[in-house]
Write a protein that holds these residues in place. Sequence first.
Motif, short mmCIF file in Angstrom:
data_model
loop_
_atom_site.label_atom_id
_atom_site.label_comp_id
_atom_site.label_asym_id
_atom_site.label_seq_id
_atom_site.Cartn_x
_atom_site.Cartn_y
_atom_site.Cartn_z
N ASP A 111 7.38 -12.82 5.69
CA ASP A 111 6.95 -12.65 4.30
C ASP A 111 5.43 -12.53 4.26
OD1 ASP A 111 6.51 -12.63 1.60
OD2 ASP A 111 7.34 -14.63 1.19
N LEU A 112 4.94 -11.32 4.00
CA LEU A 112 3.51 -11.07 3.88
C LEU A 112 3.15 -10.64 2.46
CD1 LEU A 112 4.53 -9.66 6.88
CD2 LEU A 112 2.07 -9.75 7.17
N SER A 113 3.97 -11.00 1.51
CA SER A 113 3.77 -10.57 0.13
C SER A 113 2.50 -11.18 -0.47
CB SER A 113 4.98 -10.94 -0.72
OG SER A 113 5.19 -12.33 -0.75
N LYS A 114 1.86 -10.39 -1.32
CA LYS A 114 0.68 -10.83 -2.07
C LYS A 114 -0.44 -11.34 -1.17
CE LYS A 114 3.48 -11.97 -6.12
NZ LYS A 114 3.89 -13.02 -7.09
N SER A 115 -0.56 -10.77 0.03
CA SER A 115 -1.59 -11.21 0.98
C SER A 115 -2.67 -10.15 1.15
CB SER A 115 -0.97 -11.53 2.34
OG SER A 115 -0.33 -12.78 2.31
N LEU A 117 -4.43 -7.99 3.57
CA LEU A 117 -4.15 -7.46 4.91
C LEU A 117 -4.99 -6.23 5.17
CD1 LEU A 117 -0.24 -7.69 4.62
CD2 LEU A 117 -1.74 -9.36 5.72
N ALA A 118 -6.23 -6.23 4.69
CA ALA A 118 -7.10 -5.06 4.82
C ALA A 118 -7.70 -4.96 6.23
CB ALA A 118 -8.22 -5.15 3.79
N TYR A 134 3.17 -6.07 -2.91
CA TYR A 134 1.96 -6.49 -3.63
C TYR A 134 0.87 -7.02 -2.69
CZ TYR A 134 5.22 -5.95 -7.44
OH TYR A 134 6.17 -5.42 -8.30
N SER A 135 0.87 -6.56 -1.46
CA SER A 135 -0.18 -6.94 -0.52
C SER A 135 -1.26 -5.84 -0.48
CB SER A 135 0.39 -7.12 0.89
OG SER A 135 1.00 -5.92 1.34
N SER A 138 -5.24 -1.93 2.49
CA SER A 138 -6.25 -0.88 2.54
C SER A 138 -6.92 -0.81 3.91
CB SER A 138 -7.31 -1.11 1.46
OG SER A 138 -7.94 -2.36 1.61
N ARG A 139 -7.00 0.43 4.42
CA ARG A 139 -7.65 0.76 5.69
C ARG A 139 -6.99 0.11 6.91
NH1 ARG A 139 -12.67 3.35 4.80
NH2 ARG A 139 -13.39 3.18 2.65
N SER A 140 -5.81 -0.45 6.76
CA SER A 140 -5.10 -1.00 7.92
C SER A 140 -4.38 0.11 8.68
CB SER A 140 -4.08 -2.07 7.48
OG SER A 140 -4.76 -3.24 7.09
#
Length: 208
Positions: A111-115, A117-118, A134-135, A138-140
């Motif tokens: 579960d990586l929701s709302k994190s 992770l750029a 909802y994570s 960007s630029r990952s």
Amino acid sequence: MLNGDNMAGAVLSGAALGASDFANAGLAGARLIGAEISRTRFDGANLMKADFSKATGWRTSFAGANLQGANFTLADMSRTNFAKALLTGASLSKSEFNRSDFSGADLSGADLSKSELARISFQNAKLSGANMSYSNLSRSDLGTADLKGVNLTGSYLFLTRLGAADLTTTTGLTQNQIEIACGTSQTKLPSGLTRPASWPCSGSETED
């Protein structure tokens, strides 16, 4: 330096453990809630179901660690090394992992929701069945990740590098998300979505 071959179930919540060495330690079920673990080494450690919720760990290393079912909810693990770590079923929700390395990691069902992770490397990572709704991605780099069944509902994909990613079985993906991401002719999109005219992005747009 705190270390030990078997510290299973250790209670280290709120402890100041910065720059400690727990490489290859047995810390299954350990409680490190709110602990300060920046620049600490957990390489190869057994951290199955360990609780790192609300912990701070900038530039920490979990390379090759067993983190199955671990809890990182509300943690700040920016610039941390999770390369080849086992994170199946782990909770990384509502946390910060910006500029971290998850290359080769197994995040199946995590579960990586709302994190945050750029600017993360997910090269060759397994994300099958993961929740990334909802994570901020960007630029990952997701270009070589296994994305089977990943939930991308509401995730922010600004200049996210999709490369040869197979997105056909992902859920929640919309045309608006695709329009701001950076795919290539190799990117496979879900039915109903079309390749933007802006693809591929220029090299300058995808640099960190």
